[in-house]
Design a protein around this motif. Structure first.
Motif, PDB file in Angstrom:
ATOM      1  N   SER A  64      -7.327  23.724   7.890  1.00  0.00           N
ATOM      2  CA  SER A  64      -6.427  24.840   7.585  1.00  0.00           C
ATOM      3  C   SER A  64      -6.958  26.124   8.229  1.00  0.00           C
ATOM      4  O   SER A  64      -8.046  26.145   8.788  1.00  0.00           O
ATOM      5  CB  SER A  64      -6.317  25.009   6.071  1.00  0.00           C
ATOM      6  N   TYR A  65      -6.183  27.223   8.145  1.00  0.00           N
ATOM      7  CA  TYR A  65      -6.571  28.476   8.795  1.00  0.00           C
ATOM      8  C   TYR A  65      -7.842  29.066   8.204  1.00  0.00           C
ATOM      9  O   TYR A  65      -8.110  28.932   7.008  1.00  0.00           O
ATOM     10  CB  TYR A  65      -5.466  29.527   8.616  1.00  0.00           C
ATOM     11  N   LEU A  66      -8.589  29.761   9.091  1.00  0.00           N
ATOM     12  CA  LEU A  66      -9.655  30.641   8.611  1.00  0.00           C
ATOM     13  C   LEU A  66      -9.124  32.072   8.739  1.00  0.00           C
ATOM     14  O   LEU A  66      -8.007  32.289   9.197  1.00  0.00           O
ATOM     15  CB  LEU A  66     -10.906  30.473   9.470  1.00  0.00           C
ATOM     16  N   SER A  67      -9.955  33.046   8.411  1.00  0.00           N
ATOM     17  CA  SER A  67      -9.538  34.444   8.576  1.00  0.00           C
ATOM     18  C   SER A  67      -9.611  34.819  10.057  1.00  0.00           C
ATOM     19  O   SER A  67     -10.310  34.176  10.838  1.00  0.00           O
ATOM     20  CB  SER A  67     -10.478  35.326   7.750  1.00  0.00           C
ATOM     21  N   PRO A  68      -8.924  35.899  10.471  1.00  0.00           N
ATOM     22  CA  PRO A  68      -9.107  36.367  11.859  1.00  0.00           C
ATOM     23  C   PRO A  68     -10.574  36.650  12.193  1.00  0.00           C
ATOM     24  O   PRO A  68     -10.956  36.620  13.356  1.00  0.00           O
ATOM     25  CB  PRO A  68      -8.278  37.662  11.905  1.00  0.00           C
ATOM     26  N   LEU A  69     -11.385  36.900  11.185  1.00  0.00           N
ATOM     27  CA  LEU A  69     -12.809  37.133  11.460  1.00  0.00           C
ATOM     28  C   LEU A  69     -13.566  35.829  11.733  1.00  0.00           C
ATOM     29  O   LEU A  69     -14.772  35.842  11.994  1.00  0.00           O
ATOM     30  CB  LEU A  69     -13.476  37.883  10.297  1.00  0.00           C
ATOM     31  N   ASP A 289     -12.081  26.951  15.873  1.00  0.00           N
ATOM     32  CA  ASP A 289     -13.270  26.806  15.025  1.00  0.00           C
ATOM     33  C   ASP A 289     -14.278  25.781  15.530  1.00  0.00           C
ATOM     34  O   ASP A 289     -15.457  25.866  15.198  1.00  0.00           O
ATOM     35  CB  ASP A 289     -12.834  26.424  13.605  1.00  0.00           C
ATOM     36  N   HIS A 290     -13.828  24.814  16.320  1.00  0.00           N
ATOM     37  CA  HIS A 290     -14.696  23.659  16.578  1.00  0.00           C
ATOM     38  C   HIS A 290     -16.073  24.045  17.137  1.00  0.00           C
ATOM     39  O   HIS A 290     -17.104  23.619  16.612  1.00  0.00           O
ATOM     40  CB  HIS A 290     -14.003  22.664  17.516  1.00  0.00           C
ATOM     41  N   GLY A 291     -16.082  24.867  18.204  1.00  0.00           N
ATOM     42  CA  GLY A 291     -17.361  25.248  18.823  1.00  0.00           C
ATOM     43  C   GLY A 291     -18.257  25.974  17.835  1.00  0.00           C
ATOM     44  O   GLY A 291     -19.471  25.722  17.761  1.00  0.00           O
TER      45      GLY A 291
END
Ligand SMILES: Cc1ncc(COP(=O)(O)O)c(C=O)c1O
Length: 409
Positions: A64-69, A289-291
């Motif tokens: 799912s989404y993380l924050s823009p940060l 996010d993967h990297g």
């Protein structure tokens, strides 16, 4: 809609890659793109990265989404890796970070952030500098000023010229510095020079912006960021970008960091965080996010971190070996020429002391492709390629002032 684009020309770096792709010579050599290649010419994936990926996969994590940060675990790990476990700015909680899609996006976001806060914002960049970096500031609307840094004809740092030029900086001007392994010259500052630079920054009220893209490629993982660490201790505020592309060999995964180090008397660090979040969201919404997850997995698993450090030591050793070899091959093909700068400079890149016309001549006669400023990727070179480059350089020097060169003048 797109009819006005028929004359659109690529920027010089993209144009070079097009020429390279169109060159059908079997012998062509790509010394342009900034990736590390091993002895077999492959861009290897580190074992630490593969094992981290397997661990993550086995954990069946959500998407799912993380924050823009972005991935804040990654931010904490990379802050510690770059600034050092116990740096005062970390202890004092003065570092506010976003995980970004690589340092490229971090640079662009930083430029956007500064331009939105400072009217008529100015950034000072070294002459020469990695070409794409200029675009990030230019497209954000910042004015670009250059400072003397490197004399390509003599392959030397011009530190006095640098300090003289930087004496003209005004309060809130941004000063872009490469933390280590300067792109494109490979020419770094000594610790004494970092000290003097810090004094100049404090004297002028400028804000340093340190871009760390090659940690571990120069002298060592900690040694490469010693200048940044001392600067962050001495100056009140600092912008920092970090790339994980090269240090972890995860280029296309796009993991990087943008940090604002706020001054000790900053009134409202939370406002800085909100502003940073809005800036990156408005630019690209969210980072992949993967990297970042892979880097966090490595840096939070002692066994994987140990393995990664060993692998990065191996990369650094390979680069040092290639630098030594290039010096030897160039000097033996060019008697009397001092190529020791290849050994004293750091990281992936160094520049051949040749003109743009001579670079084109090498491209056309020898099918050897370099980036502007005759930037050579030493870390992508094999022994055989080093000999071909030495031969091409000898040809250029022997032809100086002759008709072949004049045809290019
Ligand atoms: C000095 C410097 N900064 C930033 C970058 C961008 O790195 P990333 O792949 O993380 O966007 C590079 C890449 O070549 C670089 O040389």
């Amino acid at each position: 809609m797109f009819r006005n684009l028929c004359d659109y020309t690529n920027d010089p770096i993209e144009a070079l890659f097009v020429r390279l792709a169109e060159d059908s010579s079997q012998d062509k050599i790509d010394l342009g793109i900034g990736v590390f290649r091993d002895d077999s010419g492959k861009v290897p994936v580190m074992q630490a990265v593969r094992r981290a990926e397997q661990q993550l996969f086995a954990r069946d994590l959500p998407k799912s989404y993380l924050s823009p940060l972005g991935n804040q675990d990654y931010c904490r790990d990379v802050e510690r890796l770059v600034l050092g476990e116990d740096h005062p700015v970390l202890r004092e909680q003065r570092v506010i970070s976003a995980q970004t899609p690589g340092a490229g996006s971090a640079l662009r976001a930083a430029a956007e952030l500064v331009h939105s806060l400072v009217e008529n914002s100015v950034v000072w960049v070294s002459e020469p500098v990695w070409g794409h970096q200029l675009e990030f500031f230019d497209k954000a609307g910042m004015a670009i000023r250059t400072y003397r840094y490197y004399d390509q004809s003599s392959s030397t740092l011009d530190f006095d010229g640098m300090l003289d030029d930087l004496g003209l900086m005004m309060p809130d001007d941004l000063l872009l510095l490469h933390g280590c392994c300067h792109n494109p010259t490979g020419q770094d500052l000594t610790i004494e020079q970092w000290h003097k630079l810090a004094d100049k920054i404090i004297e002028t009220g400028a804000v340093p912006f340190v871009d760390v893209a090659y940690q571990g490629f120069g002298e060592g993982i900690d040694e490469d960021v010693a200048g940044l660490r001392l600067l962050a201790e001495k100056v009140p505020q600092l912008l920092l970008t970090v790339s994980s592309s090269k240090s972890f060999g995860i280029y296309r995964e796009r993991a990087g960091l943008l940090s604002v180090i706020v001054s000790p008397d900053a009134v409202d660090a939370e406002s800085v965080r909100r502003k940073l979040r809005d800036t990156v969201r408005q630019l690209y919404f969210m980072a992949p996010d993967h990297g970042a997850a892979v880097v966090h997995e490595i840096l939070s698993t002692p066994e994987l971190e140990k393995l990664w450090r060993q692998e990065l030591d191996g990369v650094r050793q390979h680069v040092a070996d290639m630098r030594r070899l290039l010096r030897q091959t160039i000097e033996s093909a060019n008697p009397g020429f001092d190529a020791s700068f290849f050994e004293t400079q750091h990281g992936m890149f160094s520049c051949l002391p040749i003109s743009a016309d001579e670079q084109l001549l090498i491209e056309q006669h020898f099918h050897i492709y370099m980036l502007p400023n005759a930037r050579v990727n030493v870390a992508a070179m094999s022994g055989n390629q080093s000999a071909r480059l030495a031969e091409a350089f000898a040809f250029i020097r022997s032809e100086r002032g002759t008709e072949v060169q004049q045809a290019f003048a």
